[in-house]
Motif scaffolding. Structure first.
Motif, PDB file in Angstrom:
ATOM      1  N   ARG A 228       0.802  -1.218   0.000  1.00  9.34           N
ATOM      2  CA  ARG A 228       0.000   0.000   0.000  1.00  9.34           C
ATOM      3  C   ARG A 228       0.842   1.278   0.000  1.00  9.34           C
ATOM      4  NH1 ARG A 228      -3.365  -3.633   1.611  1.00  9.34           N
ATOM      5  NH2 ARG A 228      -5.049  -3.799   2.974  1.00  9.34           N
ATOM      6  N   VAL A 229       2.118   1.156   0.269  1.00 10.89           N
ATOM      7  CA  VAL A 229       2.996   2.316   0.385  1.00 10.89           C
ATOM      8  C   VAL A 229       3.801   2.456  -0.909  1.00 10.89           C
ATOM      9  CG1 VAL A 229       4.875   3.328   1.752  1.00 10.89           C
ATOM     10  CG2 VAL A 229       3.159   1.905   2.861  1.00 10.89           C
ATOM     11  N   THR A 230       4.082   3.696  -1.288  1.00 14.35           N
ATOM     12  CA  THR A 230       4.880   3.911  -2.502  1.00 14.35           C
ATOM     13  C   THR A 230       6.340   3.531  -2.260  1.00 14.35           C
ATOM     14  OG1 THR A 230       5.317   6.193  -1.907  1.00 14.35           O
ATOM     15  CG2 THR A 230       3.390   5.781  -3.300  1.00 14.35           C
ATOM     16  N   VAL A 231       7.012   3.241  -3.324  1.00 18.06           N
ATOM     17  CA  VAL A 231       8.419   2.846  -3.273  1.00 18.06           C
ATOM     18  C   VAL A 231       9.250   4.010  -2.736  1.00 18.06           C
ATOM     19  CG1 VAL A 231      10.390   2.153  -4.707  1.00 18.06           C
ATOM     20  CG2 VAL A 231       8.126   1.245  -5.184  1.00 18.06           C
ATOM     21  N   PRO A 232      10.199   3.744  -1.835  1.00 25.36           N
ATOM     22  CA  PRO A 232      11.013   4.842  -1.294  1.00 25.36           C
ATOM     23  C   PRO A 232      11.964   5.394  -2.350  1.00 25.36           C
ATOM     24  CG  PRO A 232      11.888   2.747  -0.560  1.00 25.36           C
ATOM     25  CD  PRO A 232      10.606   2.458  -1.292  1.00 25.36           C
ATOM     26  N   GLU A 233      12.432   6.596  -2.116  1.00 22.72           N
ATOM     27  CA  GLU A 233      13.439   7.164  -3.009  1.00 22.72           C
ATOM     28  C   GLU A 233      14.730   6.371  -2.847  1.00 22.72           C
ATOM     29  OE1 GLU A 233      14.042  11.355  -3.090  1.00 22.72           O
ATOM     30  OE2 GLU A 233      11.940  11.744  -2.620  1.00 22.72           O
ATOM     31  N   TYR A 234      15.447   6.234  -3.950  1.00 17.30           N
ATOM     32  CA  TYR A 234      16.681   5.449  -3.933  1.00 17.30           C
ATOM     33  C   TYR A 234      17.635   5.975  -4.984  1.00 17.30           C
ATOM     34  CZ  TYR A 234      14.657   3.217  -8.024  1.00 17.30           C
ATOM     35  OH  TYR A 234      14.114   3.002  -9.256  1.00 17.30           O
ATOM     36  N   ASN A 235      18.894   5.705  -4.765  1.00 21.61           N
ATOM     37  CA  ASN A 235      19.937   5.992  -5.732  1.00 21.61           C
ATOM     38  C   ASN A 235      20.145   4.692  -6.519  1.00 21.61           C
ATOM     39  OD1 ASN A 235      22.521   6.068  -6.972  1.00 21.61           O
ATOM     40  ND2 ASN A 235      23.147   7.708  -5.598  1.00 21.61           N
ATOM     41  N   GLY A 236      19.774   4.684  -7.776  1.00 21.98           N
ATOM     42  CA  GLY A 236      19.818   3.464  -8.585  1.00 21.98           C
ATOM     43  C   GLY A 236      21.193   2.838  -8.675  1.00 21.98           C
TER      44      GLY A 236
ATOM     45  N   VAL B  47      11.159  -4.105 -13.111  1.00 23.48           N
ATOM     46  CA  VAL B  47       9.958  -4.034 -12.273  1.00 23.48           C
ATOM     47  C   VAL B  47       9.976  -2.770 -11.429  1.00 23.48           C
ATOM     48  CG1 VAL B  47       8.756  -5.126 -10.329  1.00 23.48           C
ATOM     49  CG2 VAL B  47       9.562  -6.529 -12.236  1.00 23.48           C
ATOM     50  N   LEU B  48      11.129  -2.435 -10.903  1.00 27.25           N
ATOM     51  CA  LEU B  48      11.253  -1.251 -10.053  1.00 27.25           C
ATOM     52  C   LEU B  48      10.928   0.028 -10.814  1.00 27.25           C
ATOM     53  CD1 LEU B  48      12.067  -0.235  -7.237  1.00 27.25           C
ATOM     54  CD2 LEU B  48      14.414  -0.145  -8.043  1.00 27.25           C
ATOM     55  N   ASN B  49      11.378   0.116 -12.045  1.00 25.77           N
ATOM     56  CA  ASN B  49      11.222   1.354 -12.804  1.00 25.77           C
ATOM     57  C   ASN B  49       9.967   1.425 -13.671  1.00 25.77           C
ATOM     58  OD1 ASN B  49      13.620   2.786 -11.999  1.00 25.77           O
ATOM     59  ND2 ASN B  49      14.756   1.221 -13.109  1.00 25.77           N
ATOM     60  N   PHE B  50       9.438   0.294 -14.089  1.00 22.47           N
ATOM     61  CA  PHE B  50       8.343   0.330 -15.049  1.00 22.47           C
ATOM     62  C   PHE B  50       7.068  -0.338 -14.562  1.00 22.47           C
ATOM     63  CE2 PHE B  50      12.233   0.421 -17.674  1.00 22.47           C
ATOM     64  CZ  PHE B  50      12.063   1.684 -18.200  1.00 22.47           C
ATOM     65  N   SER B  51       6.995  -0.688 -13.308  1.00 23.56           N
ATOM     66  CA  SER B  51       5.825  -1.378 -12.798  1.00 23.56           C
ATOM     67  C   SER B  51       5.071  -0.500 -11.809  1.00 23.56           C
ATOM     68  CB  SER B  51       6.256  -2.679 -12.115  1.00 23.56           C
ATOM     69  OG  SER B  51       5.138  -3.387 -11.695  1.00 23.56           O
ATOM     70  N   THR B  52       3.829  -0.846 -11.591  1.00 23.33           N
ATOM     71  CA  THR B  52       3.013  -0.110 -10.618  1.00 23.33           C
ATOM     72  C   THR B  52       3.219  -0.713  -9.229  1.00 23.33           C
ATOM     73  OG1 THR B  52       1.127  -1.569 -10.949  1.00 23.33           O
ATOM     74  CG2 THR B  52       1.289   0.367 -12.383  1.00 23.33           C
ATOM     75  N   SER B  53       2.691  -0.028  -8.234  1.00 23.03           N
ATOM     76  CA  SER B  53       2.848  -0.509  -6.862  1.00 23.03           C
ATOM     77  C   SER B  53       2.080  -1.807  -6.612  1.00 23.03           C
ATOM     78  CB  SER B  53       2.416   0.568  -5.870  1.00 23.03           C
ATOM     79  OG  SER B  53       1.053   0.851  -6.053  1.00 23.03           O
TER      80      SER B  53
ATOM     81  N   ASN C  70       2.555  -4.439  -8.157  1.00 23.31           N
ATOM     82  CA  ASN C  70       3.516  -5.522  -8.371  1.00 23.31           C
ATOM     83  C   ASN C  70       4.667  -5.494  -7.375  1.00 23.31           C
ATOM     84  OD1 ASN C  70       2.137  -6.616 -10.558  1.00 23.31           O
ATOM     85  ND2 ASN C  70       3.070  -5.170 -11.960  1.00 23.31           N
ATOM     86  N   ASN C  71       4.482  -4.828  -6.252  1.00 22.90           N
ATOM     87  CA  ASN C  71       5.560  -4.757  -5.266  1.00 22.90           C
ATOM     88  C   ASN C  71       5.895  -6.110  -4.663  1.00 22.90           C
ATOM     89  OD1 ASN C  71       5.931  -2.078  -5.720  1.00 22.90           O
ATOM     90  ND2 ASN C  71       4.936  -1.396  -3.844  1.00 22.90           N
ATOM     91  N   PHE C  72       4.941  -7.022  -4.648  1.00 23.59           N
ATOM     92  CA  PHE C  72       5.246  -8.358  -4.145  1.00 23.59           C
ATOM     93  C   PHE C  72       6.229  -9.071  -5.071  1.00 23.59           C
ATOM     94  CE2 PHE C  72       1.743  -9.100  -6.977  1.00 23.59           C
ATOM     95  CZ  PHE C  72       1.994 -10.327  -7.546  1.00 23.59           C
ATOM     96  N   VAL C  73       6.145  -8.802  -6.364  1.00 25.46           N
ATOM     97  CA  VAL C  73       7.108  -9.373  -7.318  1.00 25.46           C
ATOM     98  C   VAL C  73       8.492  -8.796  -7.031  1.00 25.46           C
ATOM     99  CG1 VAL C  73       7.740  -9.544  -9.757  1.00 25.46           C
ATOM    100  CG2 VAL C  73       5.341  -9.729  -9.069  1.00 25.46           C
ATOM    101  N   LEU C  74       8.537  -7.502  -6.814  1.00 23.85           N
ATOM    102  CA  LEU C  74       9.787  -6.836  -6.461  1.00 23.85           C
ATOM    103  C   LEU C  74      10.378  -7.436  -5.190  1.00 23.85           C
ATOM    104  CD1 LEU C  74      11.515  -4.401  -7.445  1.00 23.85           C
ATOM    105  CD2 LEU C  74      10.258  -3.034  -5.794  1.00 23.85           C
ATOM    106  N   PHE C  75       9.527  -7.696  -4.213  1.00 22.01           N
ATOM    107  CA  PHE C  75       9.967  -8.284  -2.943  1.00 22.01           C
ATOM    108  C   PHE C  75      10.658  -9.627  -3.167  1.00 22.01           C
ATOM    109  CE2 PHE C  75       9.066 -11.233   0.527  1.00 22.01           C
ATOM    110  CZ  PHE C  75       9.646 -10.572   1.590  1.00 22.01           C
ATOM    111  N   TYR C  76      10.034 -10.493  -3.953  1.00 20.54           N
ATOM    112  CA  TYR C  76      10.585 -11.833  -4.137  1.00 20.54           C
ATOM    113  C   TYR C  76      11.821 -11.847  -5.024  1.00 20.54           C
ATOM    114  CZ  TYR C  76       6.712 -13.727  -1.570  1.00 20.54           C
ATOM    115  OH  TYR C  76       5.820 -14.014  -0.577  1.00 20.54           O
ATOM    116  N   ILE C  77      11.863 -11.013  -6.037  1.00 19.21           N
ATOM    117  CA  ILE C  77      13.068 -10.929  -6.872  1.00 19.21           C
ATOM    118  C   ILE C  77      14.238 -10.444  -6.031  1.00 19.21           C
ATOM    119  CG2 ILE C  77      14.148  -9.744  -8.817  1.00 19.21           C
ATOM    120  CD1 ILE C  77      11.344  -9.668 -10.110  1.00 19.21           C
ATOM    121  N   ARG C  78      13.985  -9.399  -5.242  1.00 21.57           N
ATOM    122  CA  ARG C  78      15.032  -8.853  -4.377  1.00 21.57           C
ATOM    123  C   ARG C  78      15.474  -9.897  -3.357  1.00 21.57           C
ATOM    124  NH1 ARG C  78      14.352  -6.927   0.336  1.00 21.57           N
ATOM    125  NH2 ARG C  78      15.987  -5.737   1.343  1.00 21.57           N
ATOM    126  N   ARG C  79      14.554 -10.673  -2.859  1.00 26.06           N
ATOM    127  CA  ARG C  79      14.874 -11.717  -1.872  1.00 26.06           C
ATOM    128  C   ARG C  79      15.868 -12.716  -2.457  1.00 26.06           C
ATOM    129  NH1 ARG C  79      14.949 -11.024   2.799  1.00 26.06           N
ATOM    130  NH2 ARG C  79      12.930 -10.063   2.740  1.00 26.06           N
TER     131      ARG C  79
END
Length: 147
Positions: free
Chosen positions: A47-55, A108-114, A116-125
């Motif tokens: 439910r929360v937007t992705v935090p700011e990050y230095n790519g 996913v981080l740059n071109f996906s909506t929030s 799909n954050n669960f996908v981001l979670f598992y890829i990062r894991r």
């Protein structure tokens, strides 16, 4: 007999050492690696937007952690199986998985909506944890038993 016991003690010692370093990486992840997603995924990230990050820093931090985990995992694999062919093959698999996962992670981080954050979670894991080690050990054990 004494030589075999000493050899196994050395192997067990290295195994414990490699596992200890994997645990240290996990315990001190917030101090050693740049990853603004550590705290983000502890919250309600769907439910929360992705935090700011230095790519670039994020890429370096995740890559460094992946390669540290890979080196330690390869060490564990070598201690367990003592087969250079397995290690070479595993190294190739780690490299291929790294390329695929880091590419998909940033896509996913740059071109996906929030949504799909669960996908981001598992890829990062898979990038930051030694999960491949947990998959490769039983697979290679099975392979070695069936030779």
């Amino acid at each position: 007999m004494l030589e075999k016991m000493l050899k196994n003690k050395i192997k067990i010692g290295f195994l414990i050492l490699f596992i200890f370093f994997l645990v240290l990486i996990r315990l001190y992840e917030d101090k050693f690696f740049y990853d603004p997603f550590l705290d983000y995924f502890k919250t309600d990230y769907l439910r929360v937007t992705v935090p700011e990050y230095n790519g670039f820093k994020l890429f370096l931090g995740i890559s460094f952690r992946y390669f540290l985990n890979t080196i330690l995992s390869l060490g564990i694999m070598y201690v367990l199986f003592s087969d250079l062919k397995f290690i070479k093959f595993t190294t190739l698999l780690y490299f291929i998985f790294y390329i695929l996962l880091i590419l998909v992670f940033f896509l996913v981080l740059n071109f996906s909506t929030s949504e799909n954050n669960f996908v981001l979670f598992y890829i990062r894991r898979f990038l930051i944890q030694p999960l491949f080690l947990l998959l490769f050990i039983p697979a290679f054990f099975y392979q070695k038993q069936n030779k």
